[in-house]
Design an enzyme around this catalytic site. Structure first.
Site, PDB file in Angstrom:
ATOM      1  N   SER A  72       0.833  -1.186   0.000  1.00 22.42           N
ATOM      2  CA  SER A  72       0.000   0.000   0.000  1.00 22.42           C
ATOM      3  C   SER A  72       0.877   1.249   0.000  1.00 22.42           C
ATOM      4  O   SER A  72       1.694   1.447  -0.880  1.00 22.42           O
ATOM      5  CB  SER A  72      -0.932  -0.050   1.205  1.00 22.42           C
ATOM      6  OG  SER A  72      -1.872   0.986   1.157  1.00 22.42           O
ATOM      7  N   ASP A 131       5.084  24.458  -1.121  1.00 25.90           N
ATOM      8  CA  ASP A 131       6.474  24.170  -1.477  1.00 25.90           C
ATOM      9  C   ASP A 131       6.927  22.782  -1.021  1.00 25.90           C
ATOM     10  O   ASP A 131       8.012  22.602  -0.485  1.00 25.90           O
ATOM     11  CB  ASP A 131       7.407  25.236  -0.908  1.00 25.90           C
ATOM     12  CG  ASP A 131       7.304  25.373   0.605  1.00 25.90           C
ATOM     13  OD1 ASP A 131       6.306  24.891   1.188  1.00 25.90           O
ATOM     14  OD2 ASP A 131       8.226  25.963   1.213  1.00 25.90           O
ATOM     15  N   HIS A 170      -7.387  -5.277  -1.526  1.00 27.27           N
ATOM     16  CA  HIS A 170      -6.215  -4.475  -1.172  1.00 27.27           C
ATOM     17  C   HIS A 170      -5.345  -5.151  -0.115  1.00 27.27           C
ATOM     18  O   HIS A 170      -4.137  -4.936  -0.063  1.00 27.27           O
ATOM     19  CB  HIS A 170      -6.680  -3.114  -0.663  1.00 27.27           C
ATOM     20  CG  HIS A 170      -5.569  -2.147  -0.452  1.00 27.27           C
ATOM     21  ND1 HIS A 170      -4.817  -1.616  -1.468  1.00 27.27           N
ATOM     22  CD2 HIS A 170      -5.065  -1.616   0.692  1.00 27.27           C
ATOM     23  CE1 HIS A 170      -3.913  -0.799  -0.983  1.00 27.27           C
ATOM     24  NE2 HIS A 170      -4.042  -0.788   0.329  1.00 27.27           N
TER      25      HIS A 170
END
Length: 538
Positions: free
Chosen positions: A210, A460, A513
């Site tokens: 994951s 940023d 998953h």
């Protein structure tokens, strides 16, 4: 190559096929700006999400603390374990001036192999911000990995808990501190450990589950010299410039709607139960009912159960059985209807940030490179509000749709060095949807509302991936791609895979998953076979 693992008469055939991408495939994404990494853990499913707020550079006697301390071997059934602690820089860009933090790693080998020379396997768990559960026996993929590797994992690095983070009084200072807990810093932590732990600082194998897979792709981008080979399970990230969260969540909402449809088809009786709970919550004082921890359960908070219920193995069943006990029984005629304490406690166990708030605070930042997230999931959900408005759905007699994750699982970093494996029972979760209202309704998150807002506005962020480096990748990579993964979108995975030279994909709908955990050693064994020649290309 397409392999059908089930008879054609099945309604839902199991699909499994391999794809291989070469460096000759053209890329459509522009290269990322070059930049240095910060640190190795988000979800901090990497080593860092578990670190202390501040760690003294000397002990109580005034002695300088060593960079690495190794413990003695000890045992659990079928395994031998050894603990390691490292002192690493908080900020790798300013290594000399940076404060130090403590990182824990657990080494695991099969019994009798403690002194044998074996290659190292580093396990990067999903997250960010969850520790790895302690191994209790040799089982699952760890048992398989220990046949040929020395595995290393984490779990005792001091967590960033609600109480410890409140030691930092300024929201701006806390936000600045937490910027050092993303995948770039996790990779730097991994390299710090590798050169001090692996004999002759040889490259090691990395297994990323994951969000740990996201960290694995960052590793390929900026420190491929430390990698022998890479295995990815349910964790290939979008790597475009800017903040890719919007594209992830747009794709995610489509899959979530599909998962809701499947759930209500399985349990049609729950349509009315869920509507009744939503109506009860909406009509309650303050628009919800108090939770045991001091938070409040509202209709939109109830929808958050999709996080665990719609995308994991047996999640449908667990969600259904939870709603079976939504109401207290009426023992006295005329007594008011109320939601059961069982339901409220189960809800908090499923959707809990009391011990690991970092997952919510940093979640969307894992997608950011030179751009802010601006509460991406919240903005994208607004485009689908007609479908996801729980109160309107209940009033109009429509099924109430659950929300959930958008791509991974609890991402944690588990370092696995030759022979060590560790298993994370709750560690499969990566791209959950985090909304600003949660920092009002969830008691554990309230103190961090301002710092999280600053992180959502931050522009940023340094790069997490280098597309040019990935297109020229020389490290062998094999990835398990789960076709019906609710957390990692299949289309976005294919787009990224086309930018990683030499990657081989095993595409299957046999697992969800949490396939690495649910499949025992089968997923690990299949990926290793793709790299060692046991499963040829054609």
């Amino acid at each position: 190559m397409l392999k059908i693992h089930a008879p054609p008469t099945l309604i839902k055939p199991l699909l499994s096929f391999d794809l291989s991408f070469s460096s000759s495939i053209s890329a459509t994404l522009s290269p990322l700006q070059s930049a240095r990494l910060h640190r190795f853990r988000l979800r901090r499913t990497s080593i860092r999400a578990l670190v202390t707020m501040s760690v003294p550079k000397s002990d109580s006697a005034g002695q300088s603390m060593p960079e690495h301390v190794a413990g003695n071997w000890y045992s659990v059934p079928g395994l031998r374990l050894r603990d390691h602690r490292f002192m690493v820089p908080l900020d790798y860009k300013n290594r000399e001036a940076s404060s130090k933090i403590s990182i824990f790693a657990r080494e695991i080998v099969a019994v009798g192999k403690e002194e044998q020379p074996m290659p190292y396997l580093l396990y990067l768990q999903g997250g960010p911000g969850f520790e790895c559960p302690r191994p209790t026996e040799a089982s699952g993929w760890i048992l398989k990995a220990c046949e040929e590797f020395r595995v290393r994992g984490t779990g005792l690095s001091t967590p960033l808990t609600p109480s410890s983070m409140q030691q930092i009084k300024s929201a701006q200072r806390l936000a600045d501190y937490l910027t050092h807990f993303r995948a770039d810093s996790i990779v730097n932590d991994a390299e710090f450990i590798r050169v001090r732990l692996v004999p002759d600082a040889r490259p090691w194998t990395v297994l990323g589950q994951s969000y740990g897979g996201f960290c694995g792709v960052t590793y390929l981008s900026f420190a491929p010299q430390g990698l022998k080979q890479v295995l990815l399970t349910g964790g290939i990230p979008p790597i475009g410039d800017g903040c890719t969260a919007d594209s992830v969540y747009r794709a995610c909402f489509e899959q979530i709607i599909h998962q809701n449809e499947k759930y209500y088809k399985r349990f049609p009786q729950d349509i009315e139960i869920v509507r009744d709970v939503v109506t009860f919550l909406a009509e309650s004082e303050a628009g919800g009912v108090p939770l045991p921890s001091g938070g409040i359960l509202t209709p939109r908070g109830l929808q958050f159960l999709g996080l665990s219920g719609l995308g994991s193995s047996a999640g449908f069943e667990r969600l259904h059985y939870m709603f079976e006990r939504a109401w207290d029984p009426i023992l006295v005629p005329g007594a008011p209807k109320q939601i059961s304490s069982y339901f409220l406690n189960t809800y908090e166990n499923w959707v809990s940030f009391d011990t690991n708030p970092l997952y919510a605070i940093l979640h969307e930042s894992i997608y950011c490179q030179g751009a802010s997230s601006r509460w991406s999931a919240h903005r994208v959900r607004a485009d689908h509000e007609s479908k996801f408005d729980a109160i309107k759905a209940a009033k109009k007699g429509r099924p109430v749709l659950f929300t959930g994750e958008s791509g991974d699982d609890f991402i944690q970093l588990n370092l696995h060095l030759e022979g060590e494996s560790s298993f994370n029972a709750r560690g499969f979760k990566t791209m959950q949807m985090i909304f600003p209202w949660m920092f009002d309704e969830v008691k554990a998150l309230r103190p961090f509302k301002e710092a999280t807002q600053l992180l959502a506005e931050k522009e940023d962020w340094p790069p997490l991936y280098d597309v040019a480096a990935l297109k020229n990748n020389k490290v062998p990579v094999a990835a398990a791609v789960y076709y019906e993964d609710m957390y990692v979108n299949f289309k976005l995975v294919k787009e990224t895979a086309s930018q990683i030279a030499g990657i081989r994909l095993w595409i299957t709908n046999e697992y969800m998953h949490s396939g690495l955990r649910d499949g025992g050693g089968q997923v690990f064994d299949h990926l290793m076979g793709m790299l060692n020649g046991k499963k040829p290309l054609f």
